[in-house]
Design an enzyme around this catalytic site. Structure first.
Site, short mmCIF file in Angstrom:
data_model
loop_
_atom_site.label_atom_id
_atom_site.label_comp_id
_atom_site.label_asym_id
_atom_site.label_seq_id
_atom_site.Cartn_x
_atom_site.Cartn_y
_atom_site.Cartn_z
N ASP A 66 0.88 -1.17 0.00
CA ASP A 66 0.00 0.00 0.00
C ASP A 66 0.91 1.22 0.00
O ASP A 66 1.06 1.90 1.00
CB ASP A 66 -0.86 -0.06 1.27
CG ASP A 66 -1.97 0.97 1.32
OD1 ASP A 66 -2.20 1.65 0.32
OD2 ASP A 66 -2.60 1.08 2.39
N ASN A 68 1.59 3.77 -2.80
CA ASN A 68 1.51 4.96 -3.64
C ASN A 68 0.31 5.84 -3.32
O ASN A 68 0.30 6.58 -2.36
CB ASN A 68 1.53 4.54 -5.12
CG ASN A 68 2.83 3.87 -5.49
OD1 ASN A 68 3.87 4.28 -5.04
ND2 ASN A 68 2.76 2.82 -6.28
N ARG A 69 -0.69 5.74 -4.12
CA ARG A 69 -1.84 6.64 -4.06
C ARG A 69 -2.54 6.66 -2.70
O ARG A 69 -2.98 7.68 -2.24
CB ARG A 69 -2.82 6.23 -5.16
CG ARG A 69 -3.90 7.22 -5.43
CD ARG A 69 -4.72 6.74 -6.58
NE ARG A 69 -5.28 5.46 -6.25
CZ ARG A 69 -6.54 5.14 -6.38
NH1 ARG A 69 -7.38 5.99 -6.89
NH2 ARG A 69 -6.99 3.96 -6.03
#
Length: 106
Positions: A66, A68-69
């Site tokens: 988990d 990046n974004r």
């Protein structure tokens, strides 16, 4: 969330999914967990490191990578629900974000 609909369909396409030892529910886990004492939410931002599995513990598969974004989203969700968090020691074996893989004696 549970494993239903499109996600269930995608898992079903994985070779050997029907032989995995897991209890995949279609309803969200918060609807059937009575006691969160022995529950660990797996997330890459977990507080603990999983080195072996405890057969008396329920593991919820959250965001394993988990980064990046939505960095930290699954860990925040688990903590808000009062669940312990843990992560796999991937950084000890894989250079994340690079094509280099380190190996260690298991």
């Amino acid at each position: 969330s549970g494993v239903a609909g499109r996600l269930r369909e995608r898992f079903g396409k994985l070779s050997g999914f029907d032989t995995w030892v897991l209890d995949a529910k279609s309803e969200p886990y918060c609807e059937f967990l009575e006691d969160s004492t022995n529950v660990v939410y797996l997330t890459s931002d977990g507080d603990e490191v999983v080195r072996e599995f405890d057969p008396n513990t329920t593991y919820i598969i959250g965001g394993i990578v988990d980064r990046n974004r939505m960095k930290g989203a699954t860990a925040r969700k688990a903590r808000l629900q009062g669940l312990r968090t843990a992560r796999f020691p991937l950084d000890e074996y894989v250079a994340m974000g690079a094509n280099i893989t380190r190996t260690k004696d298991w």
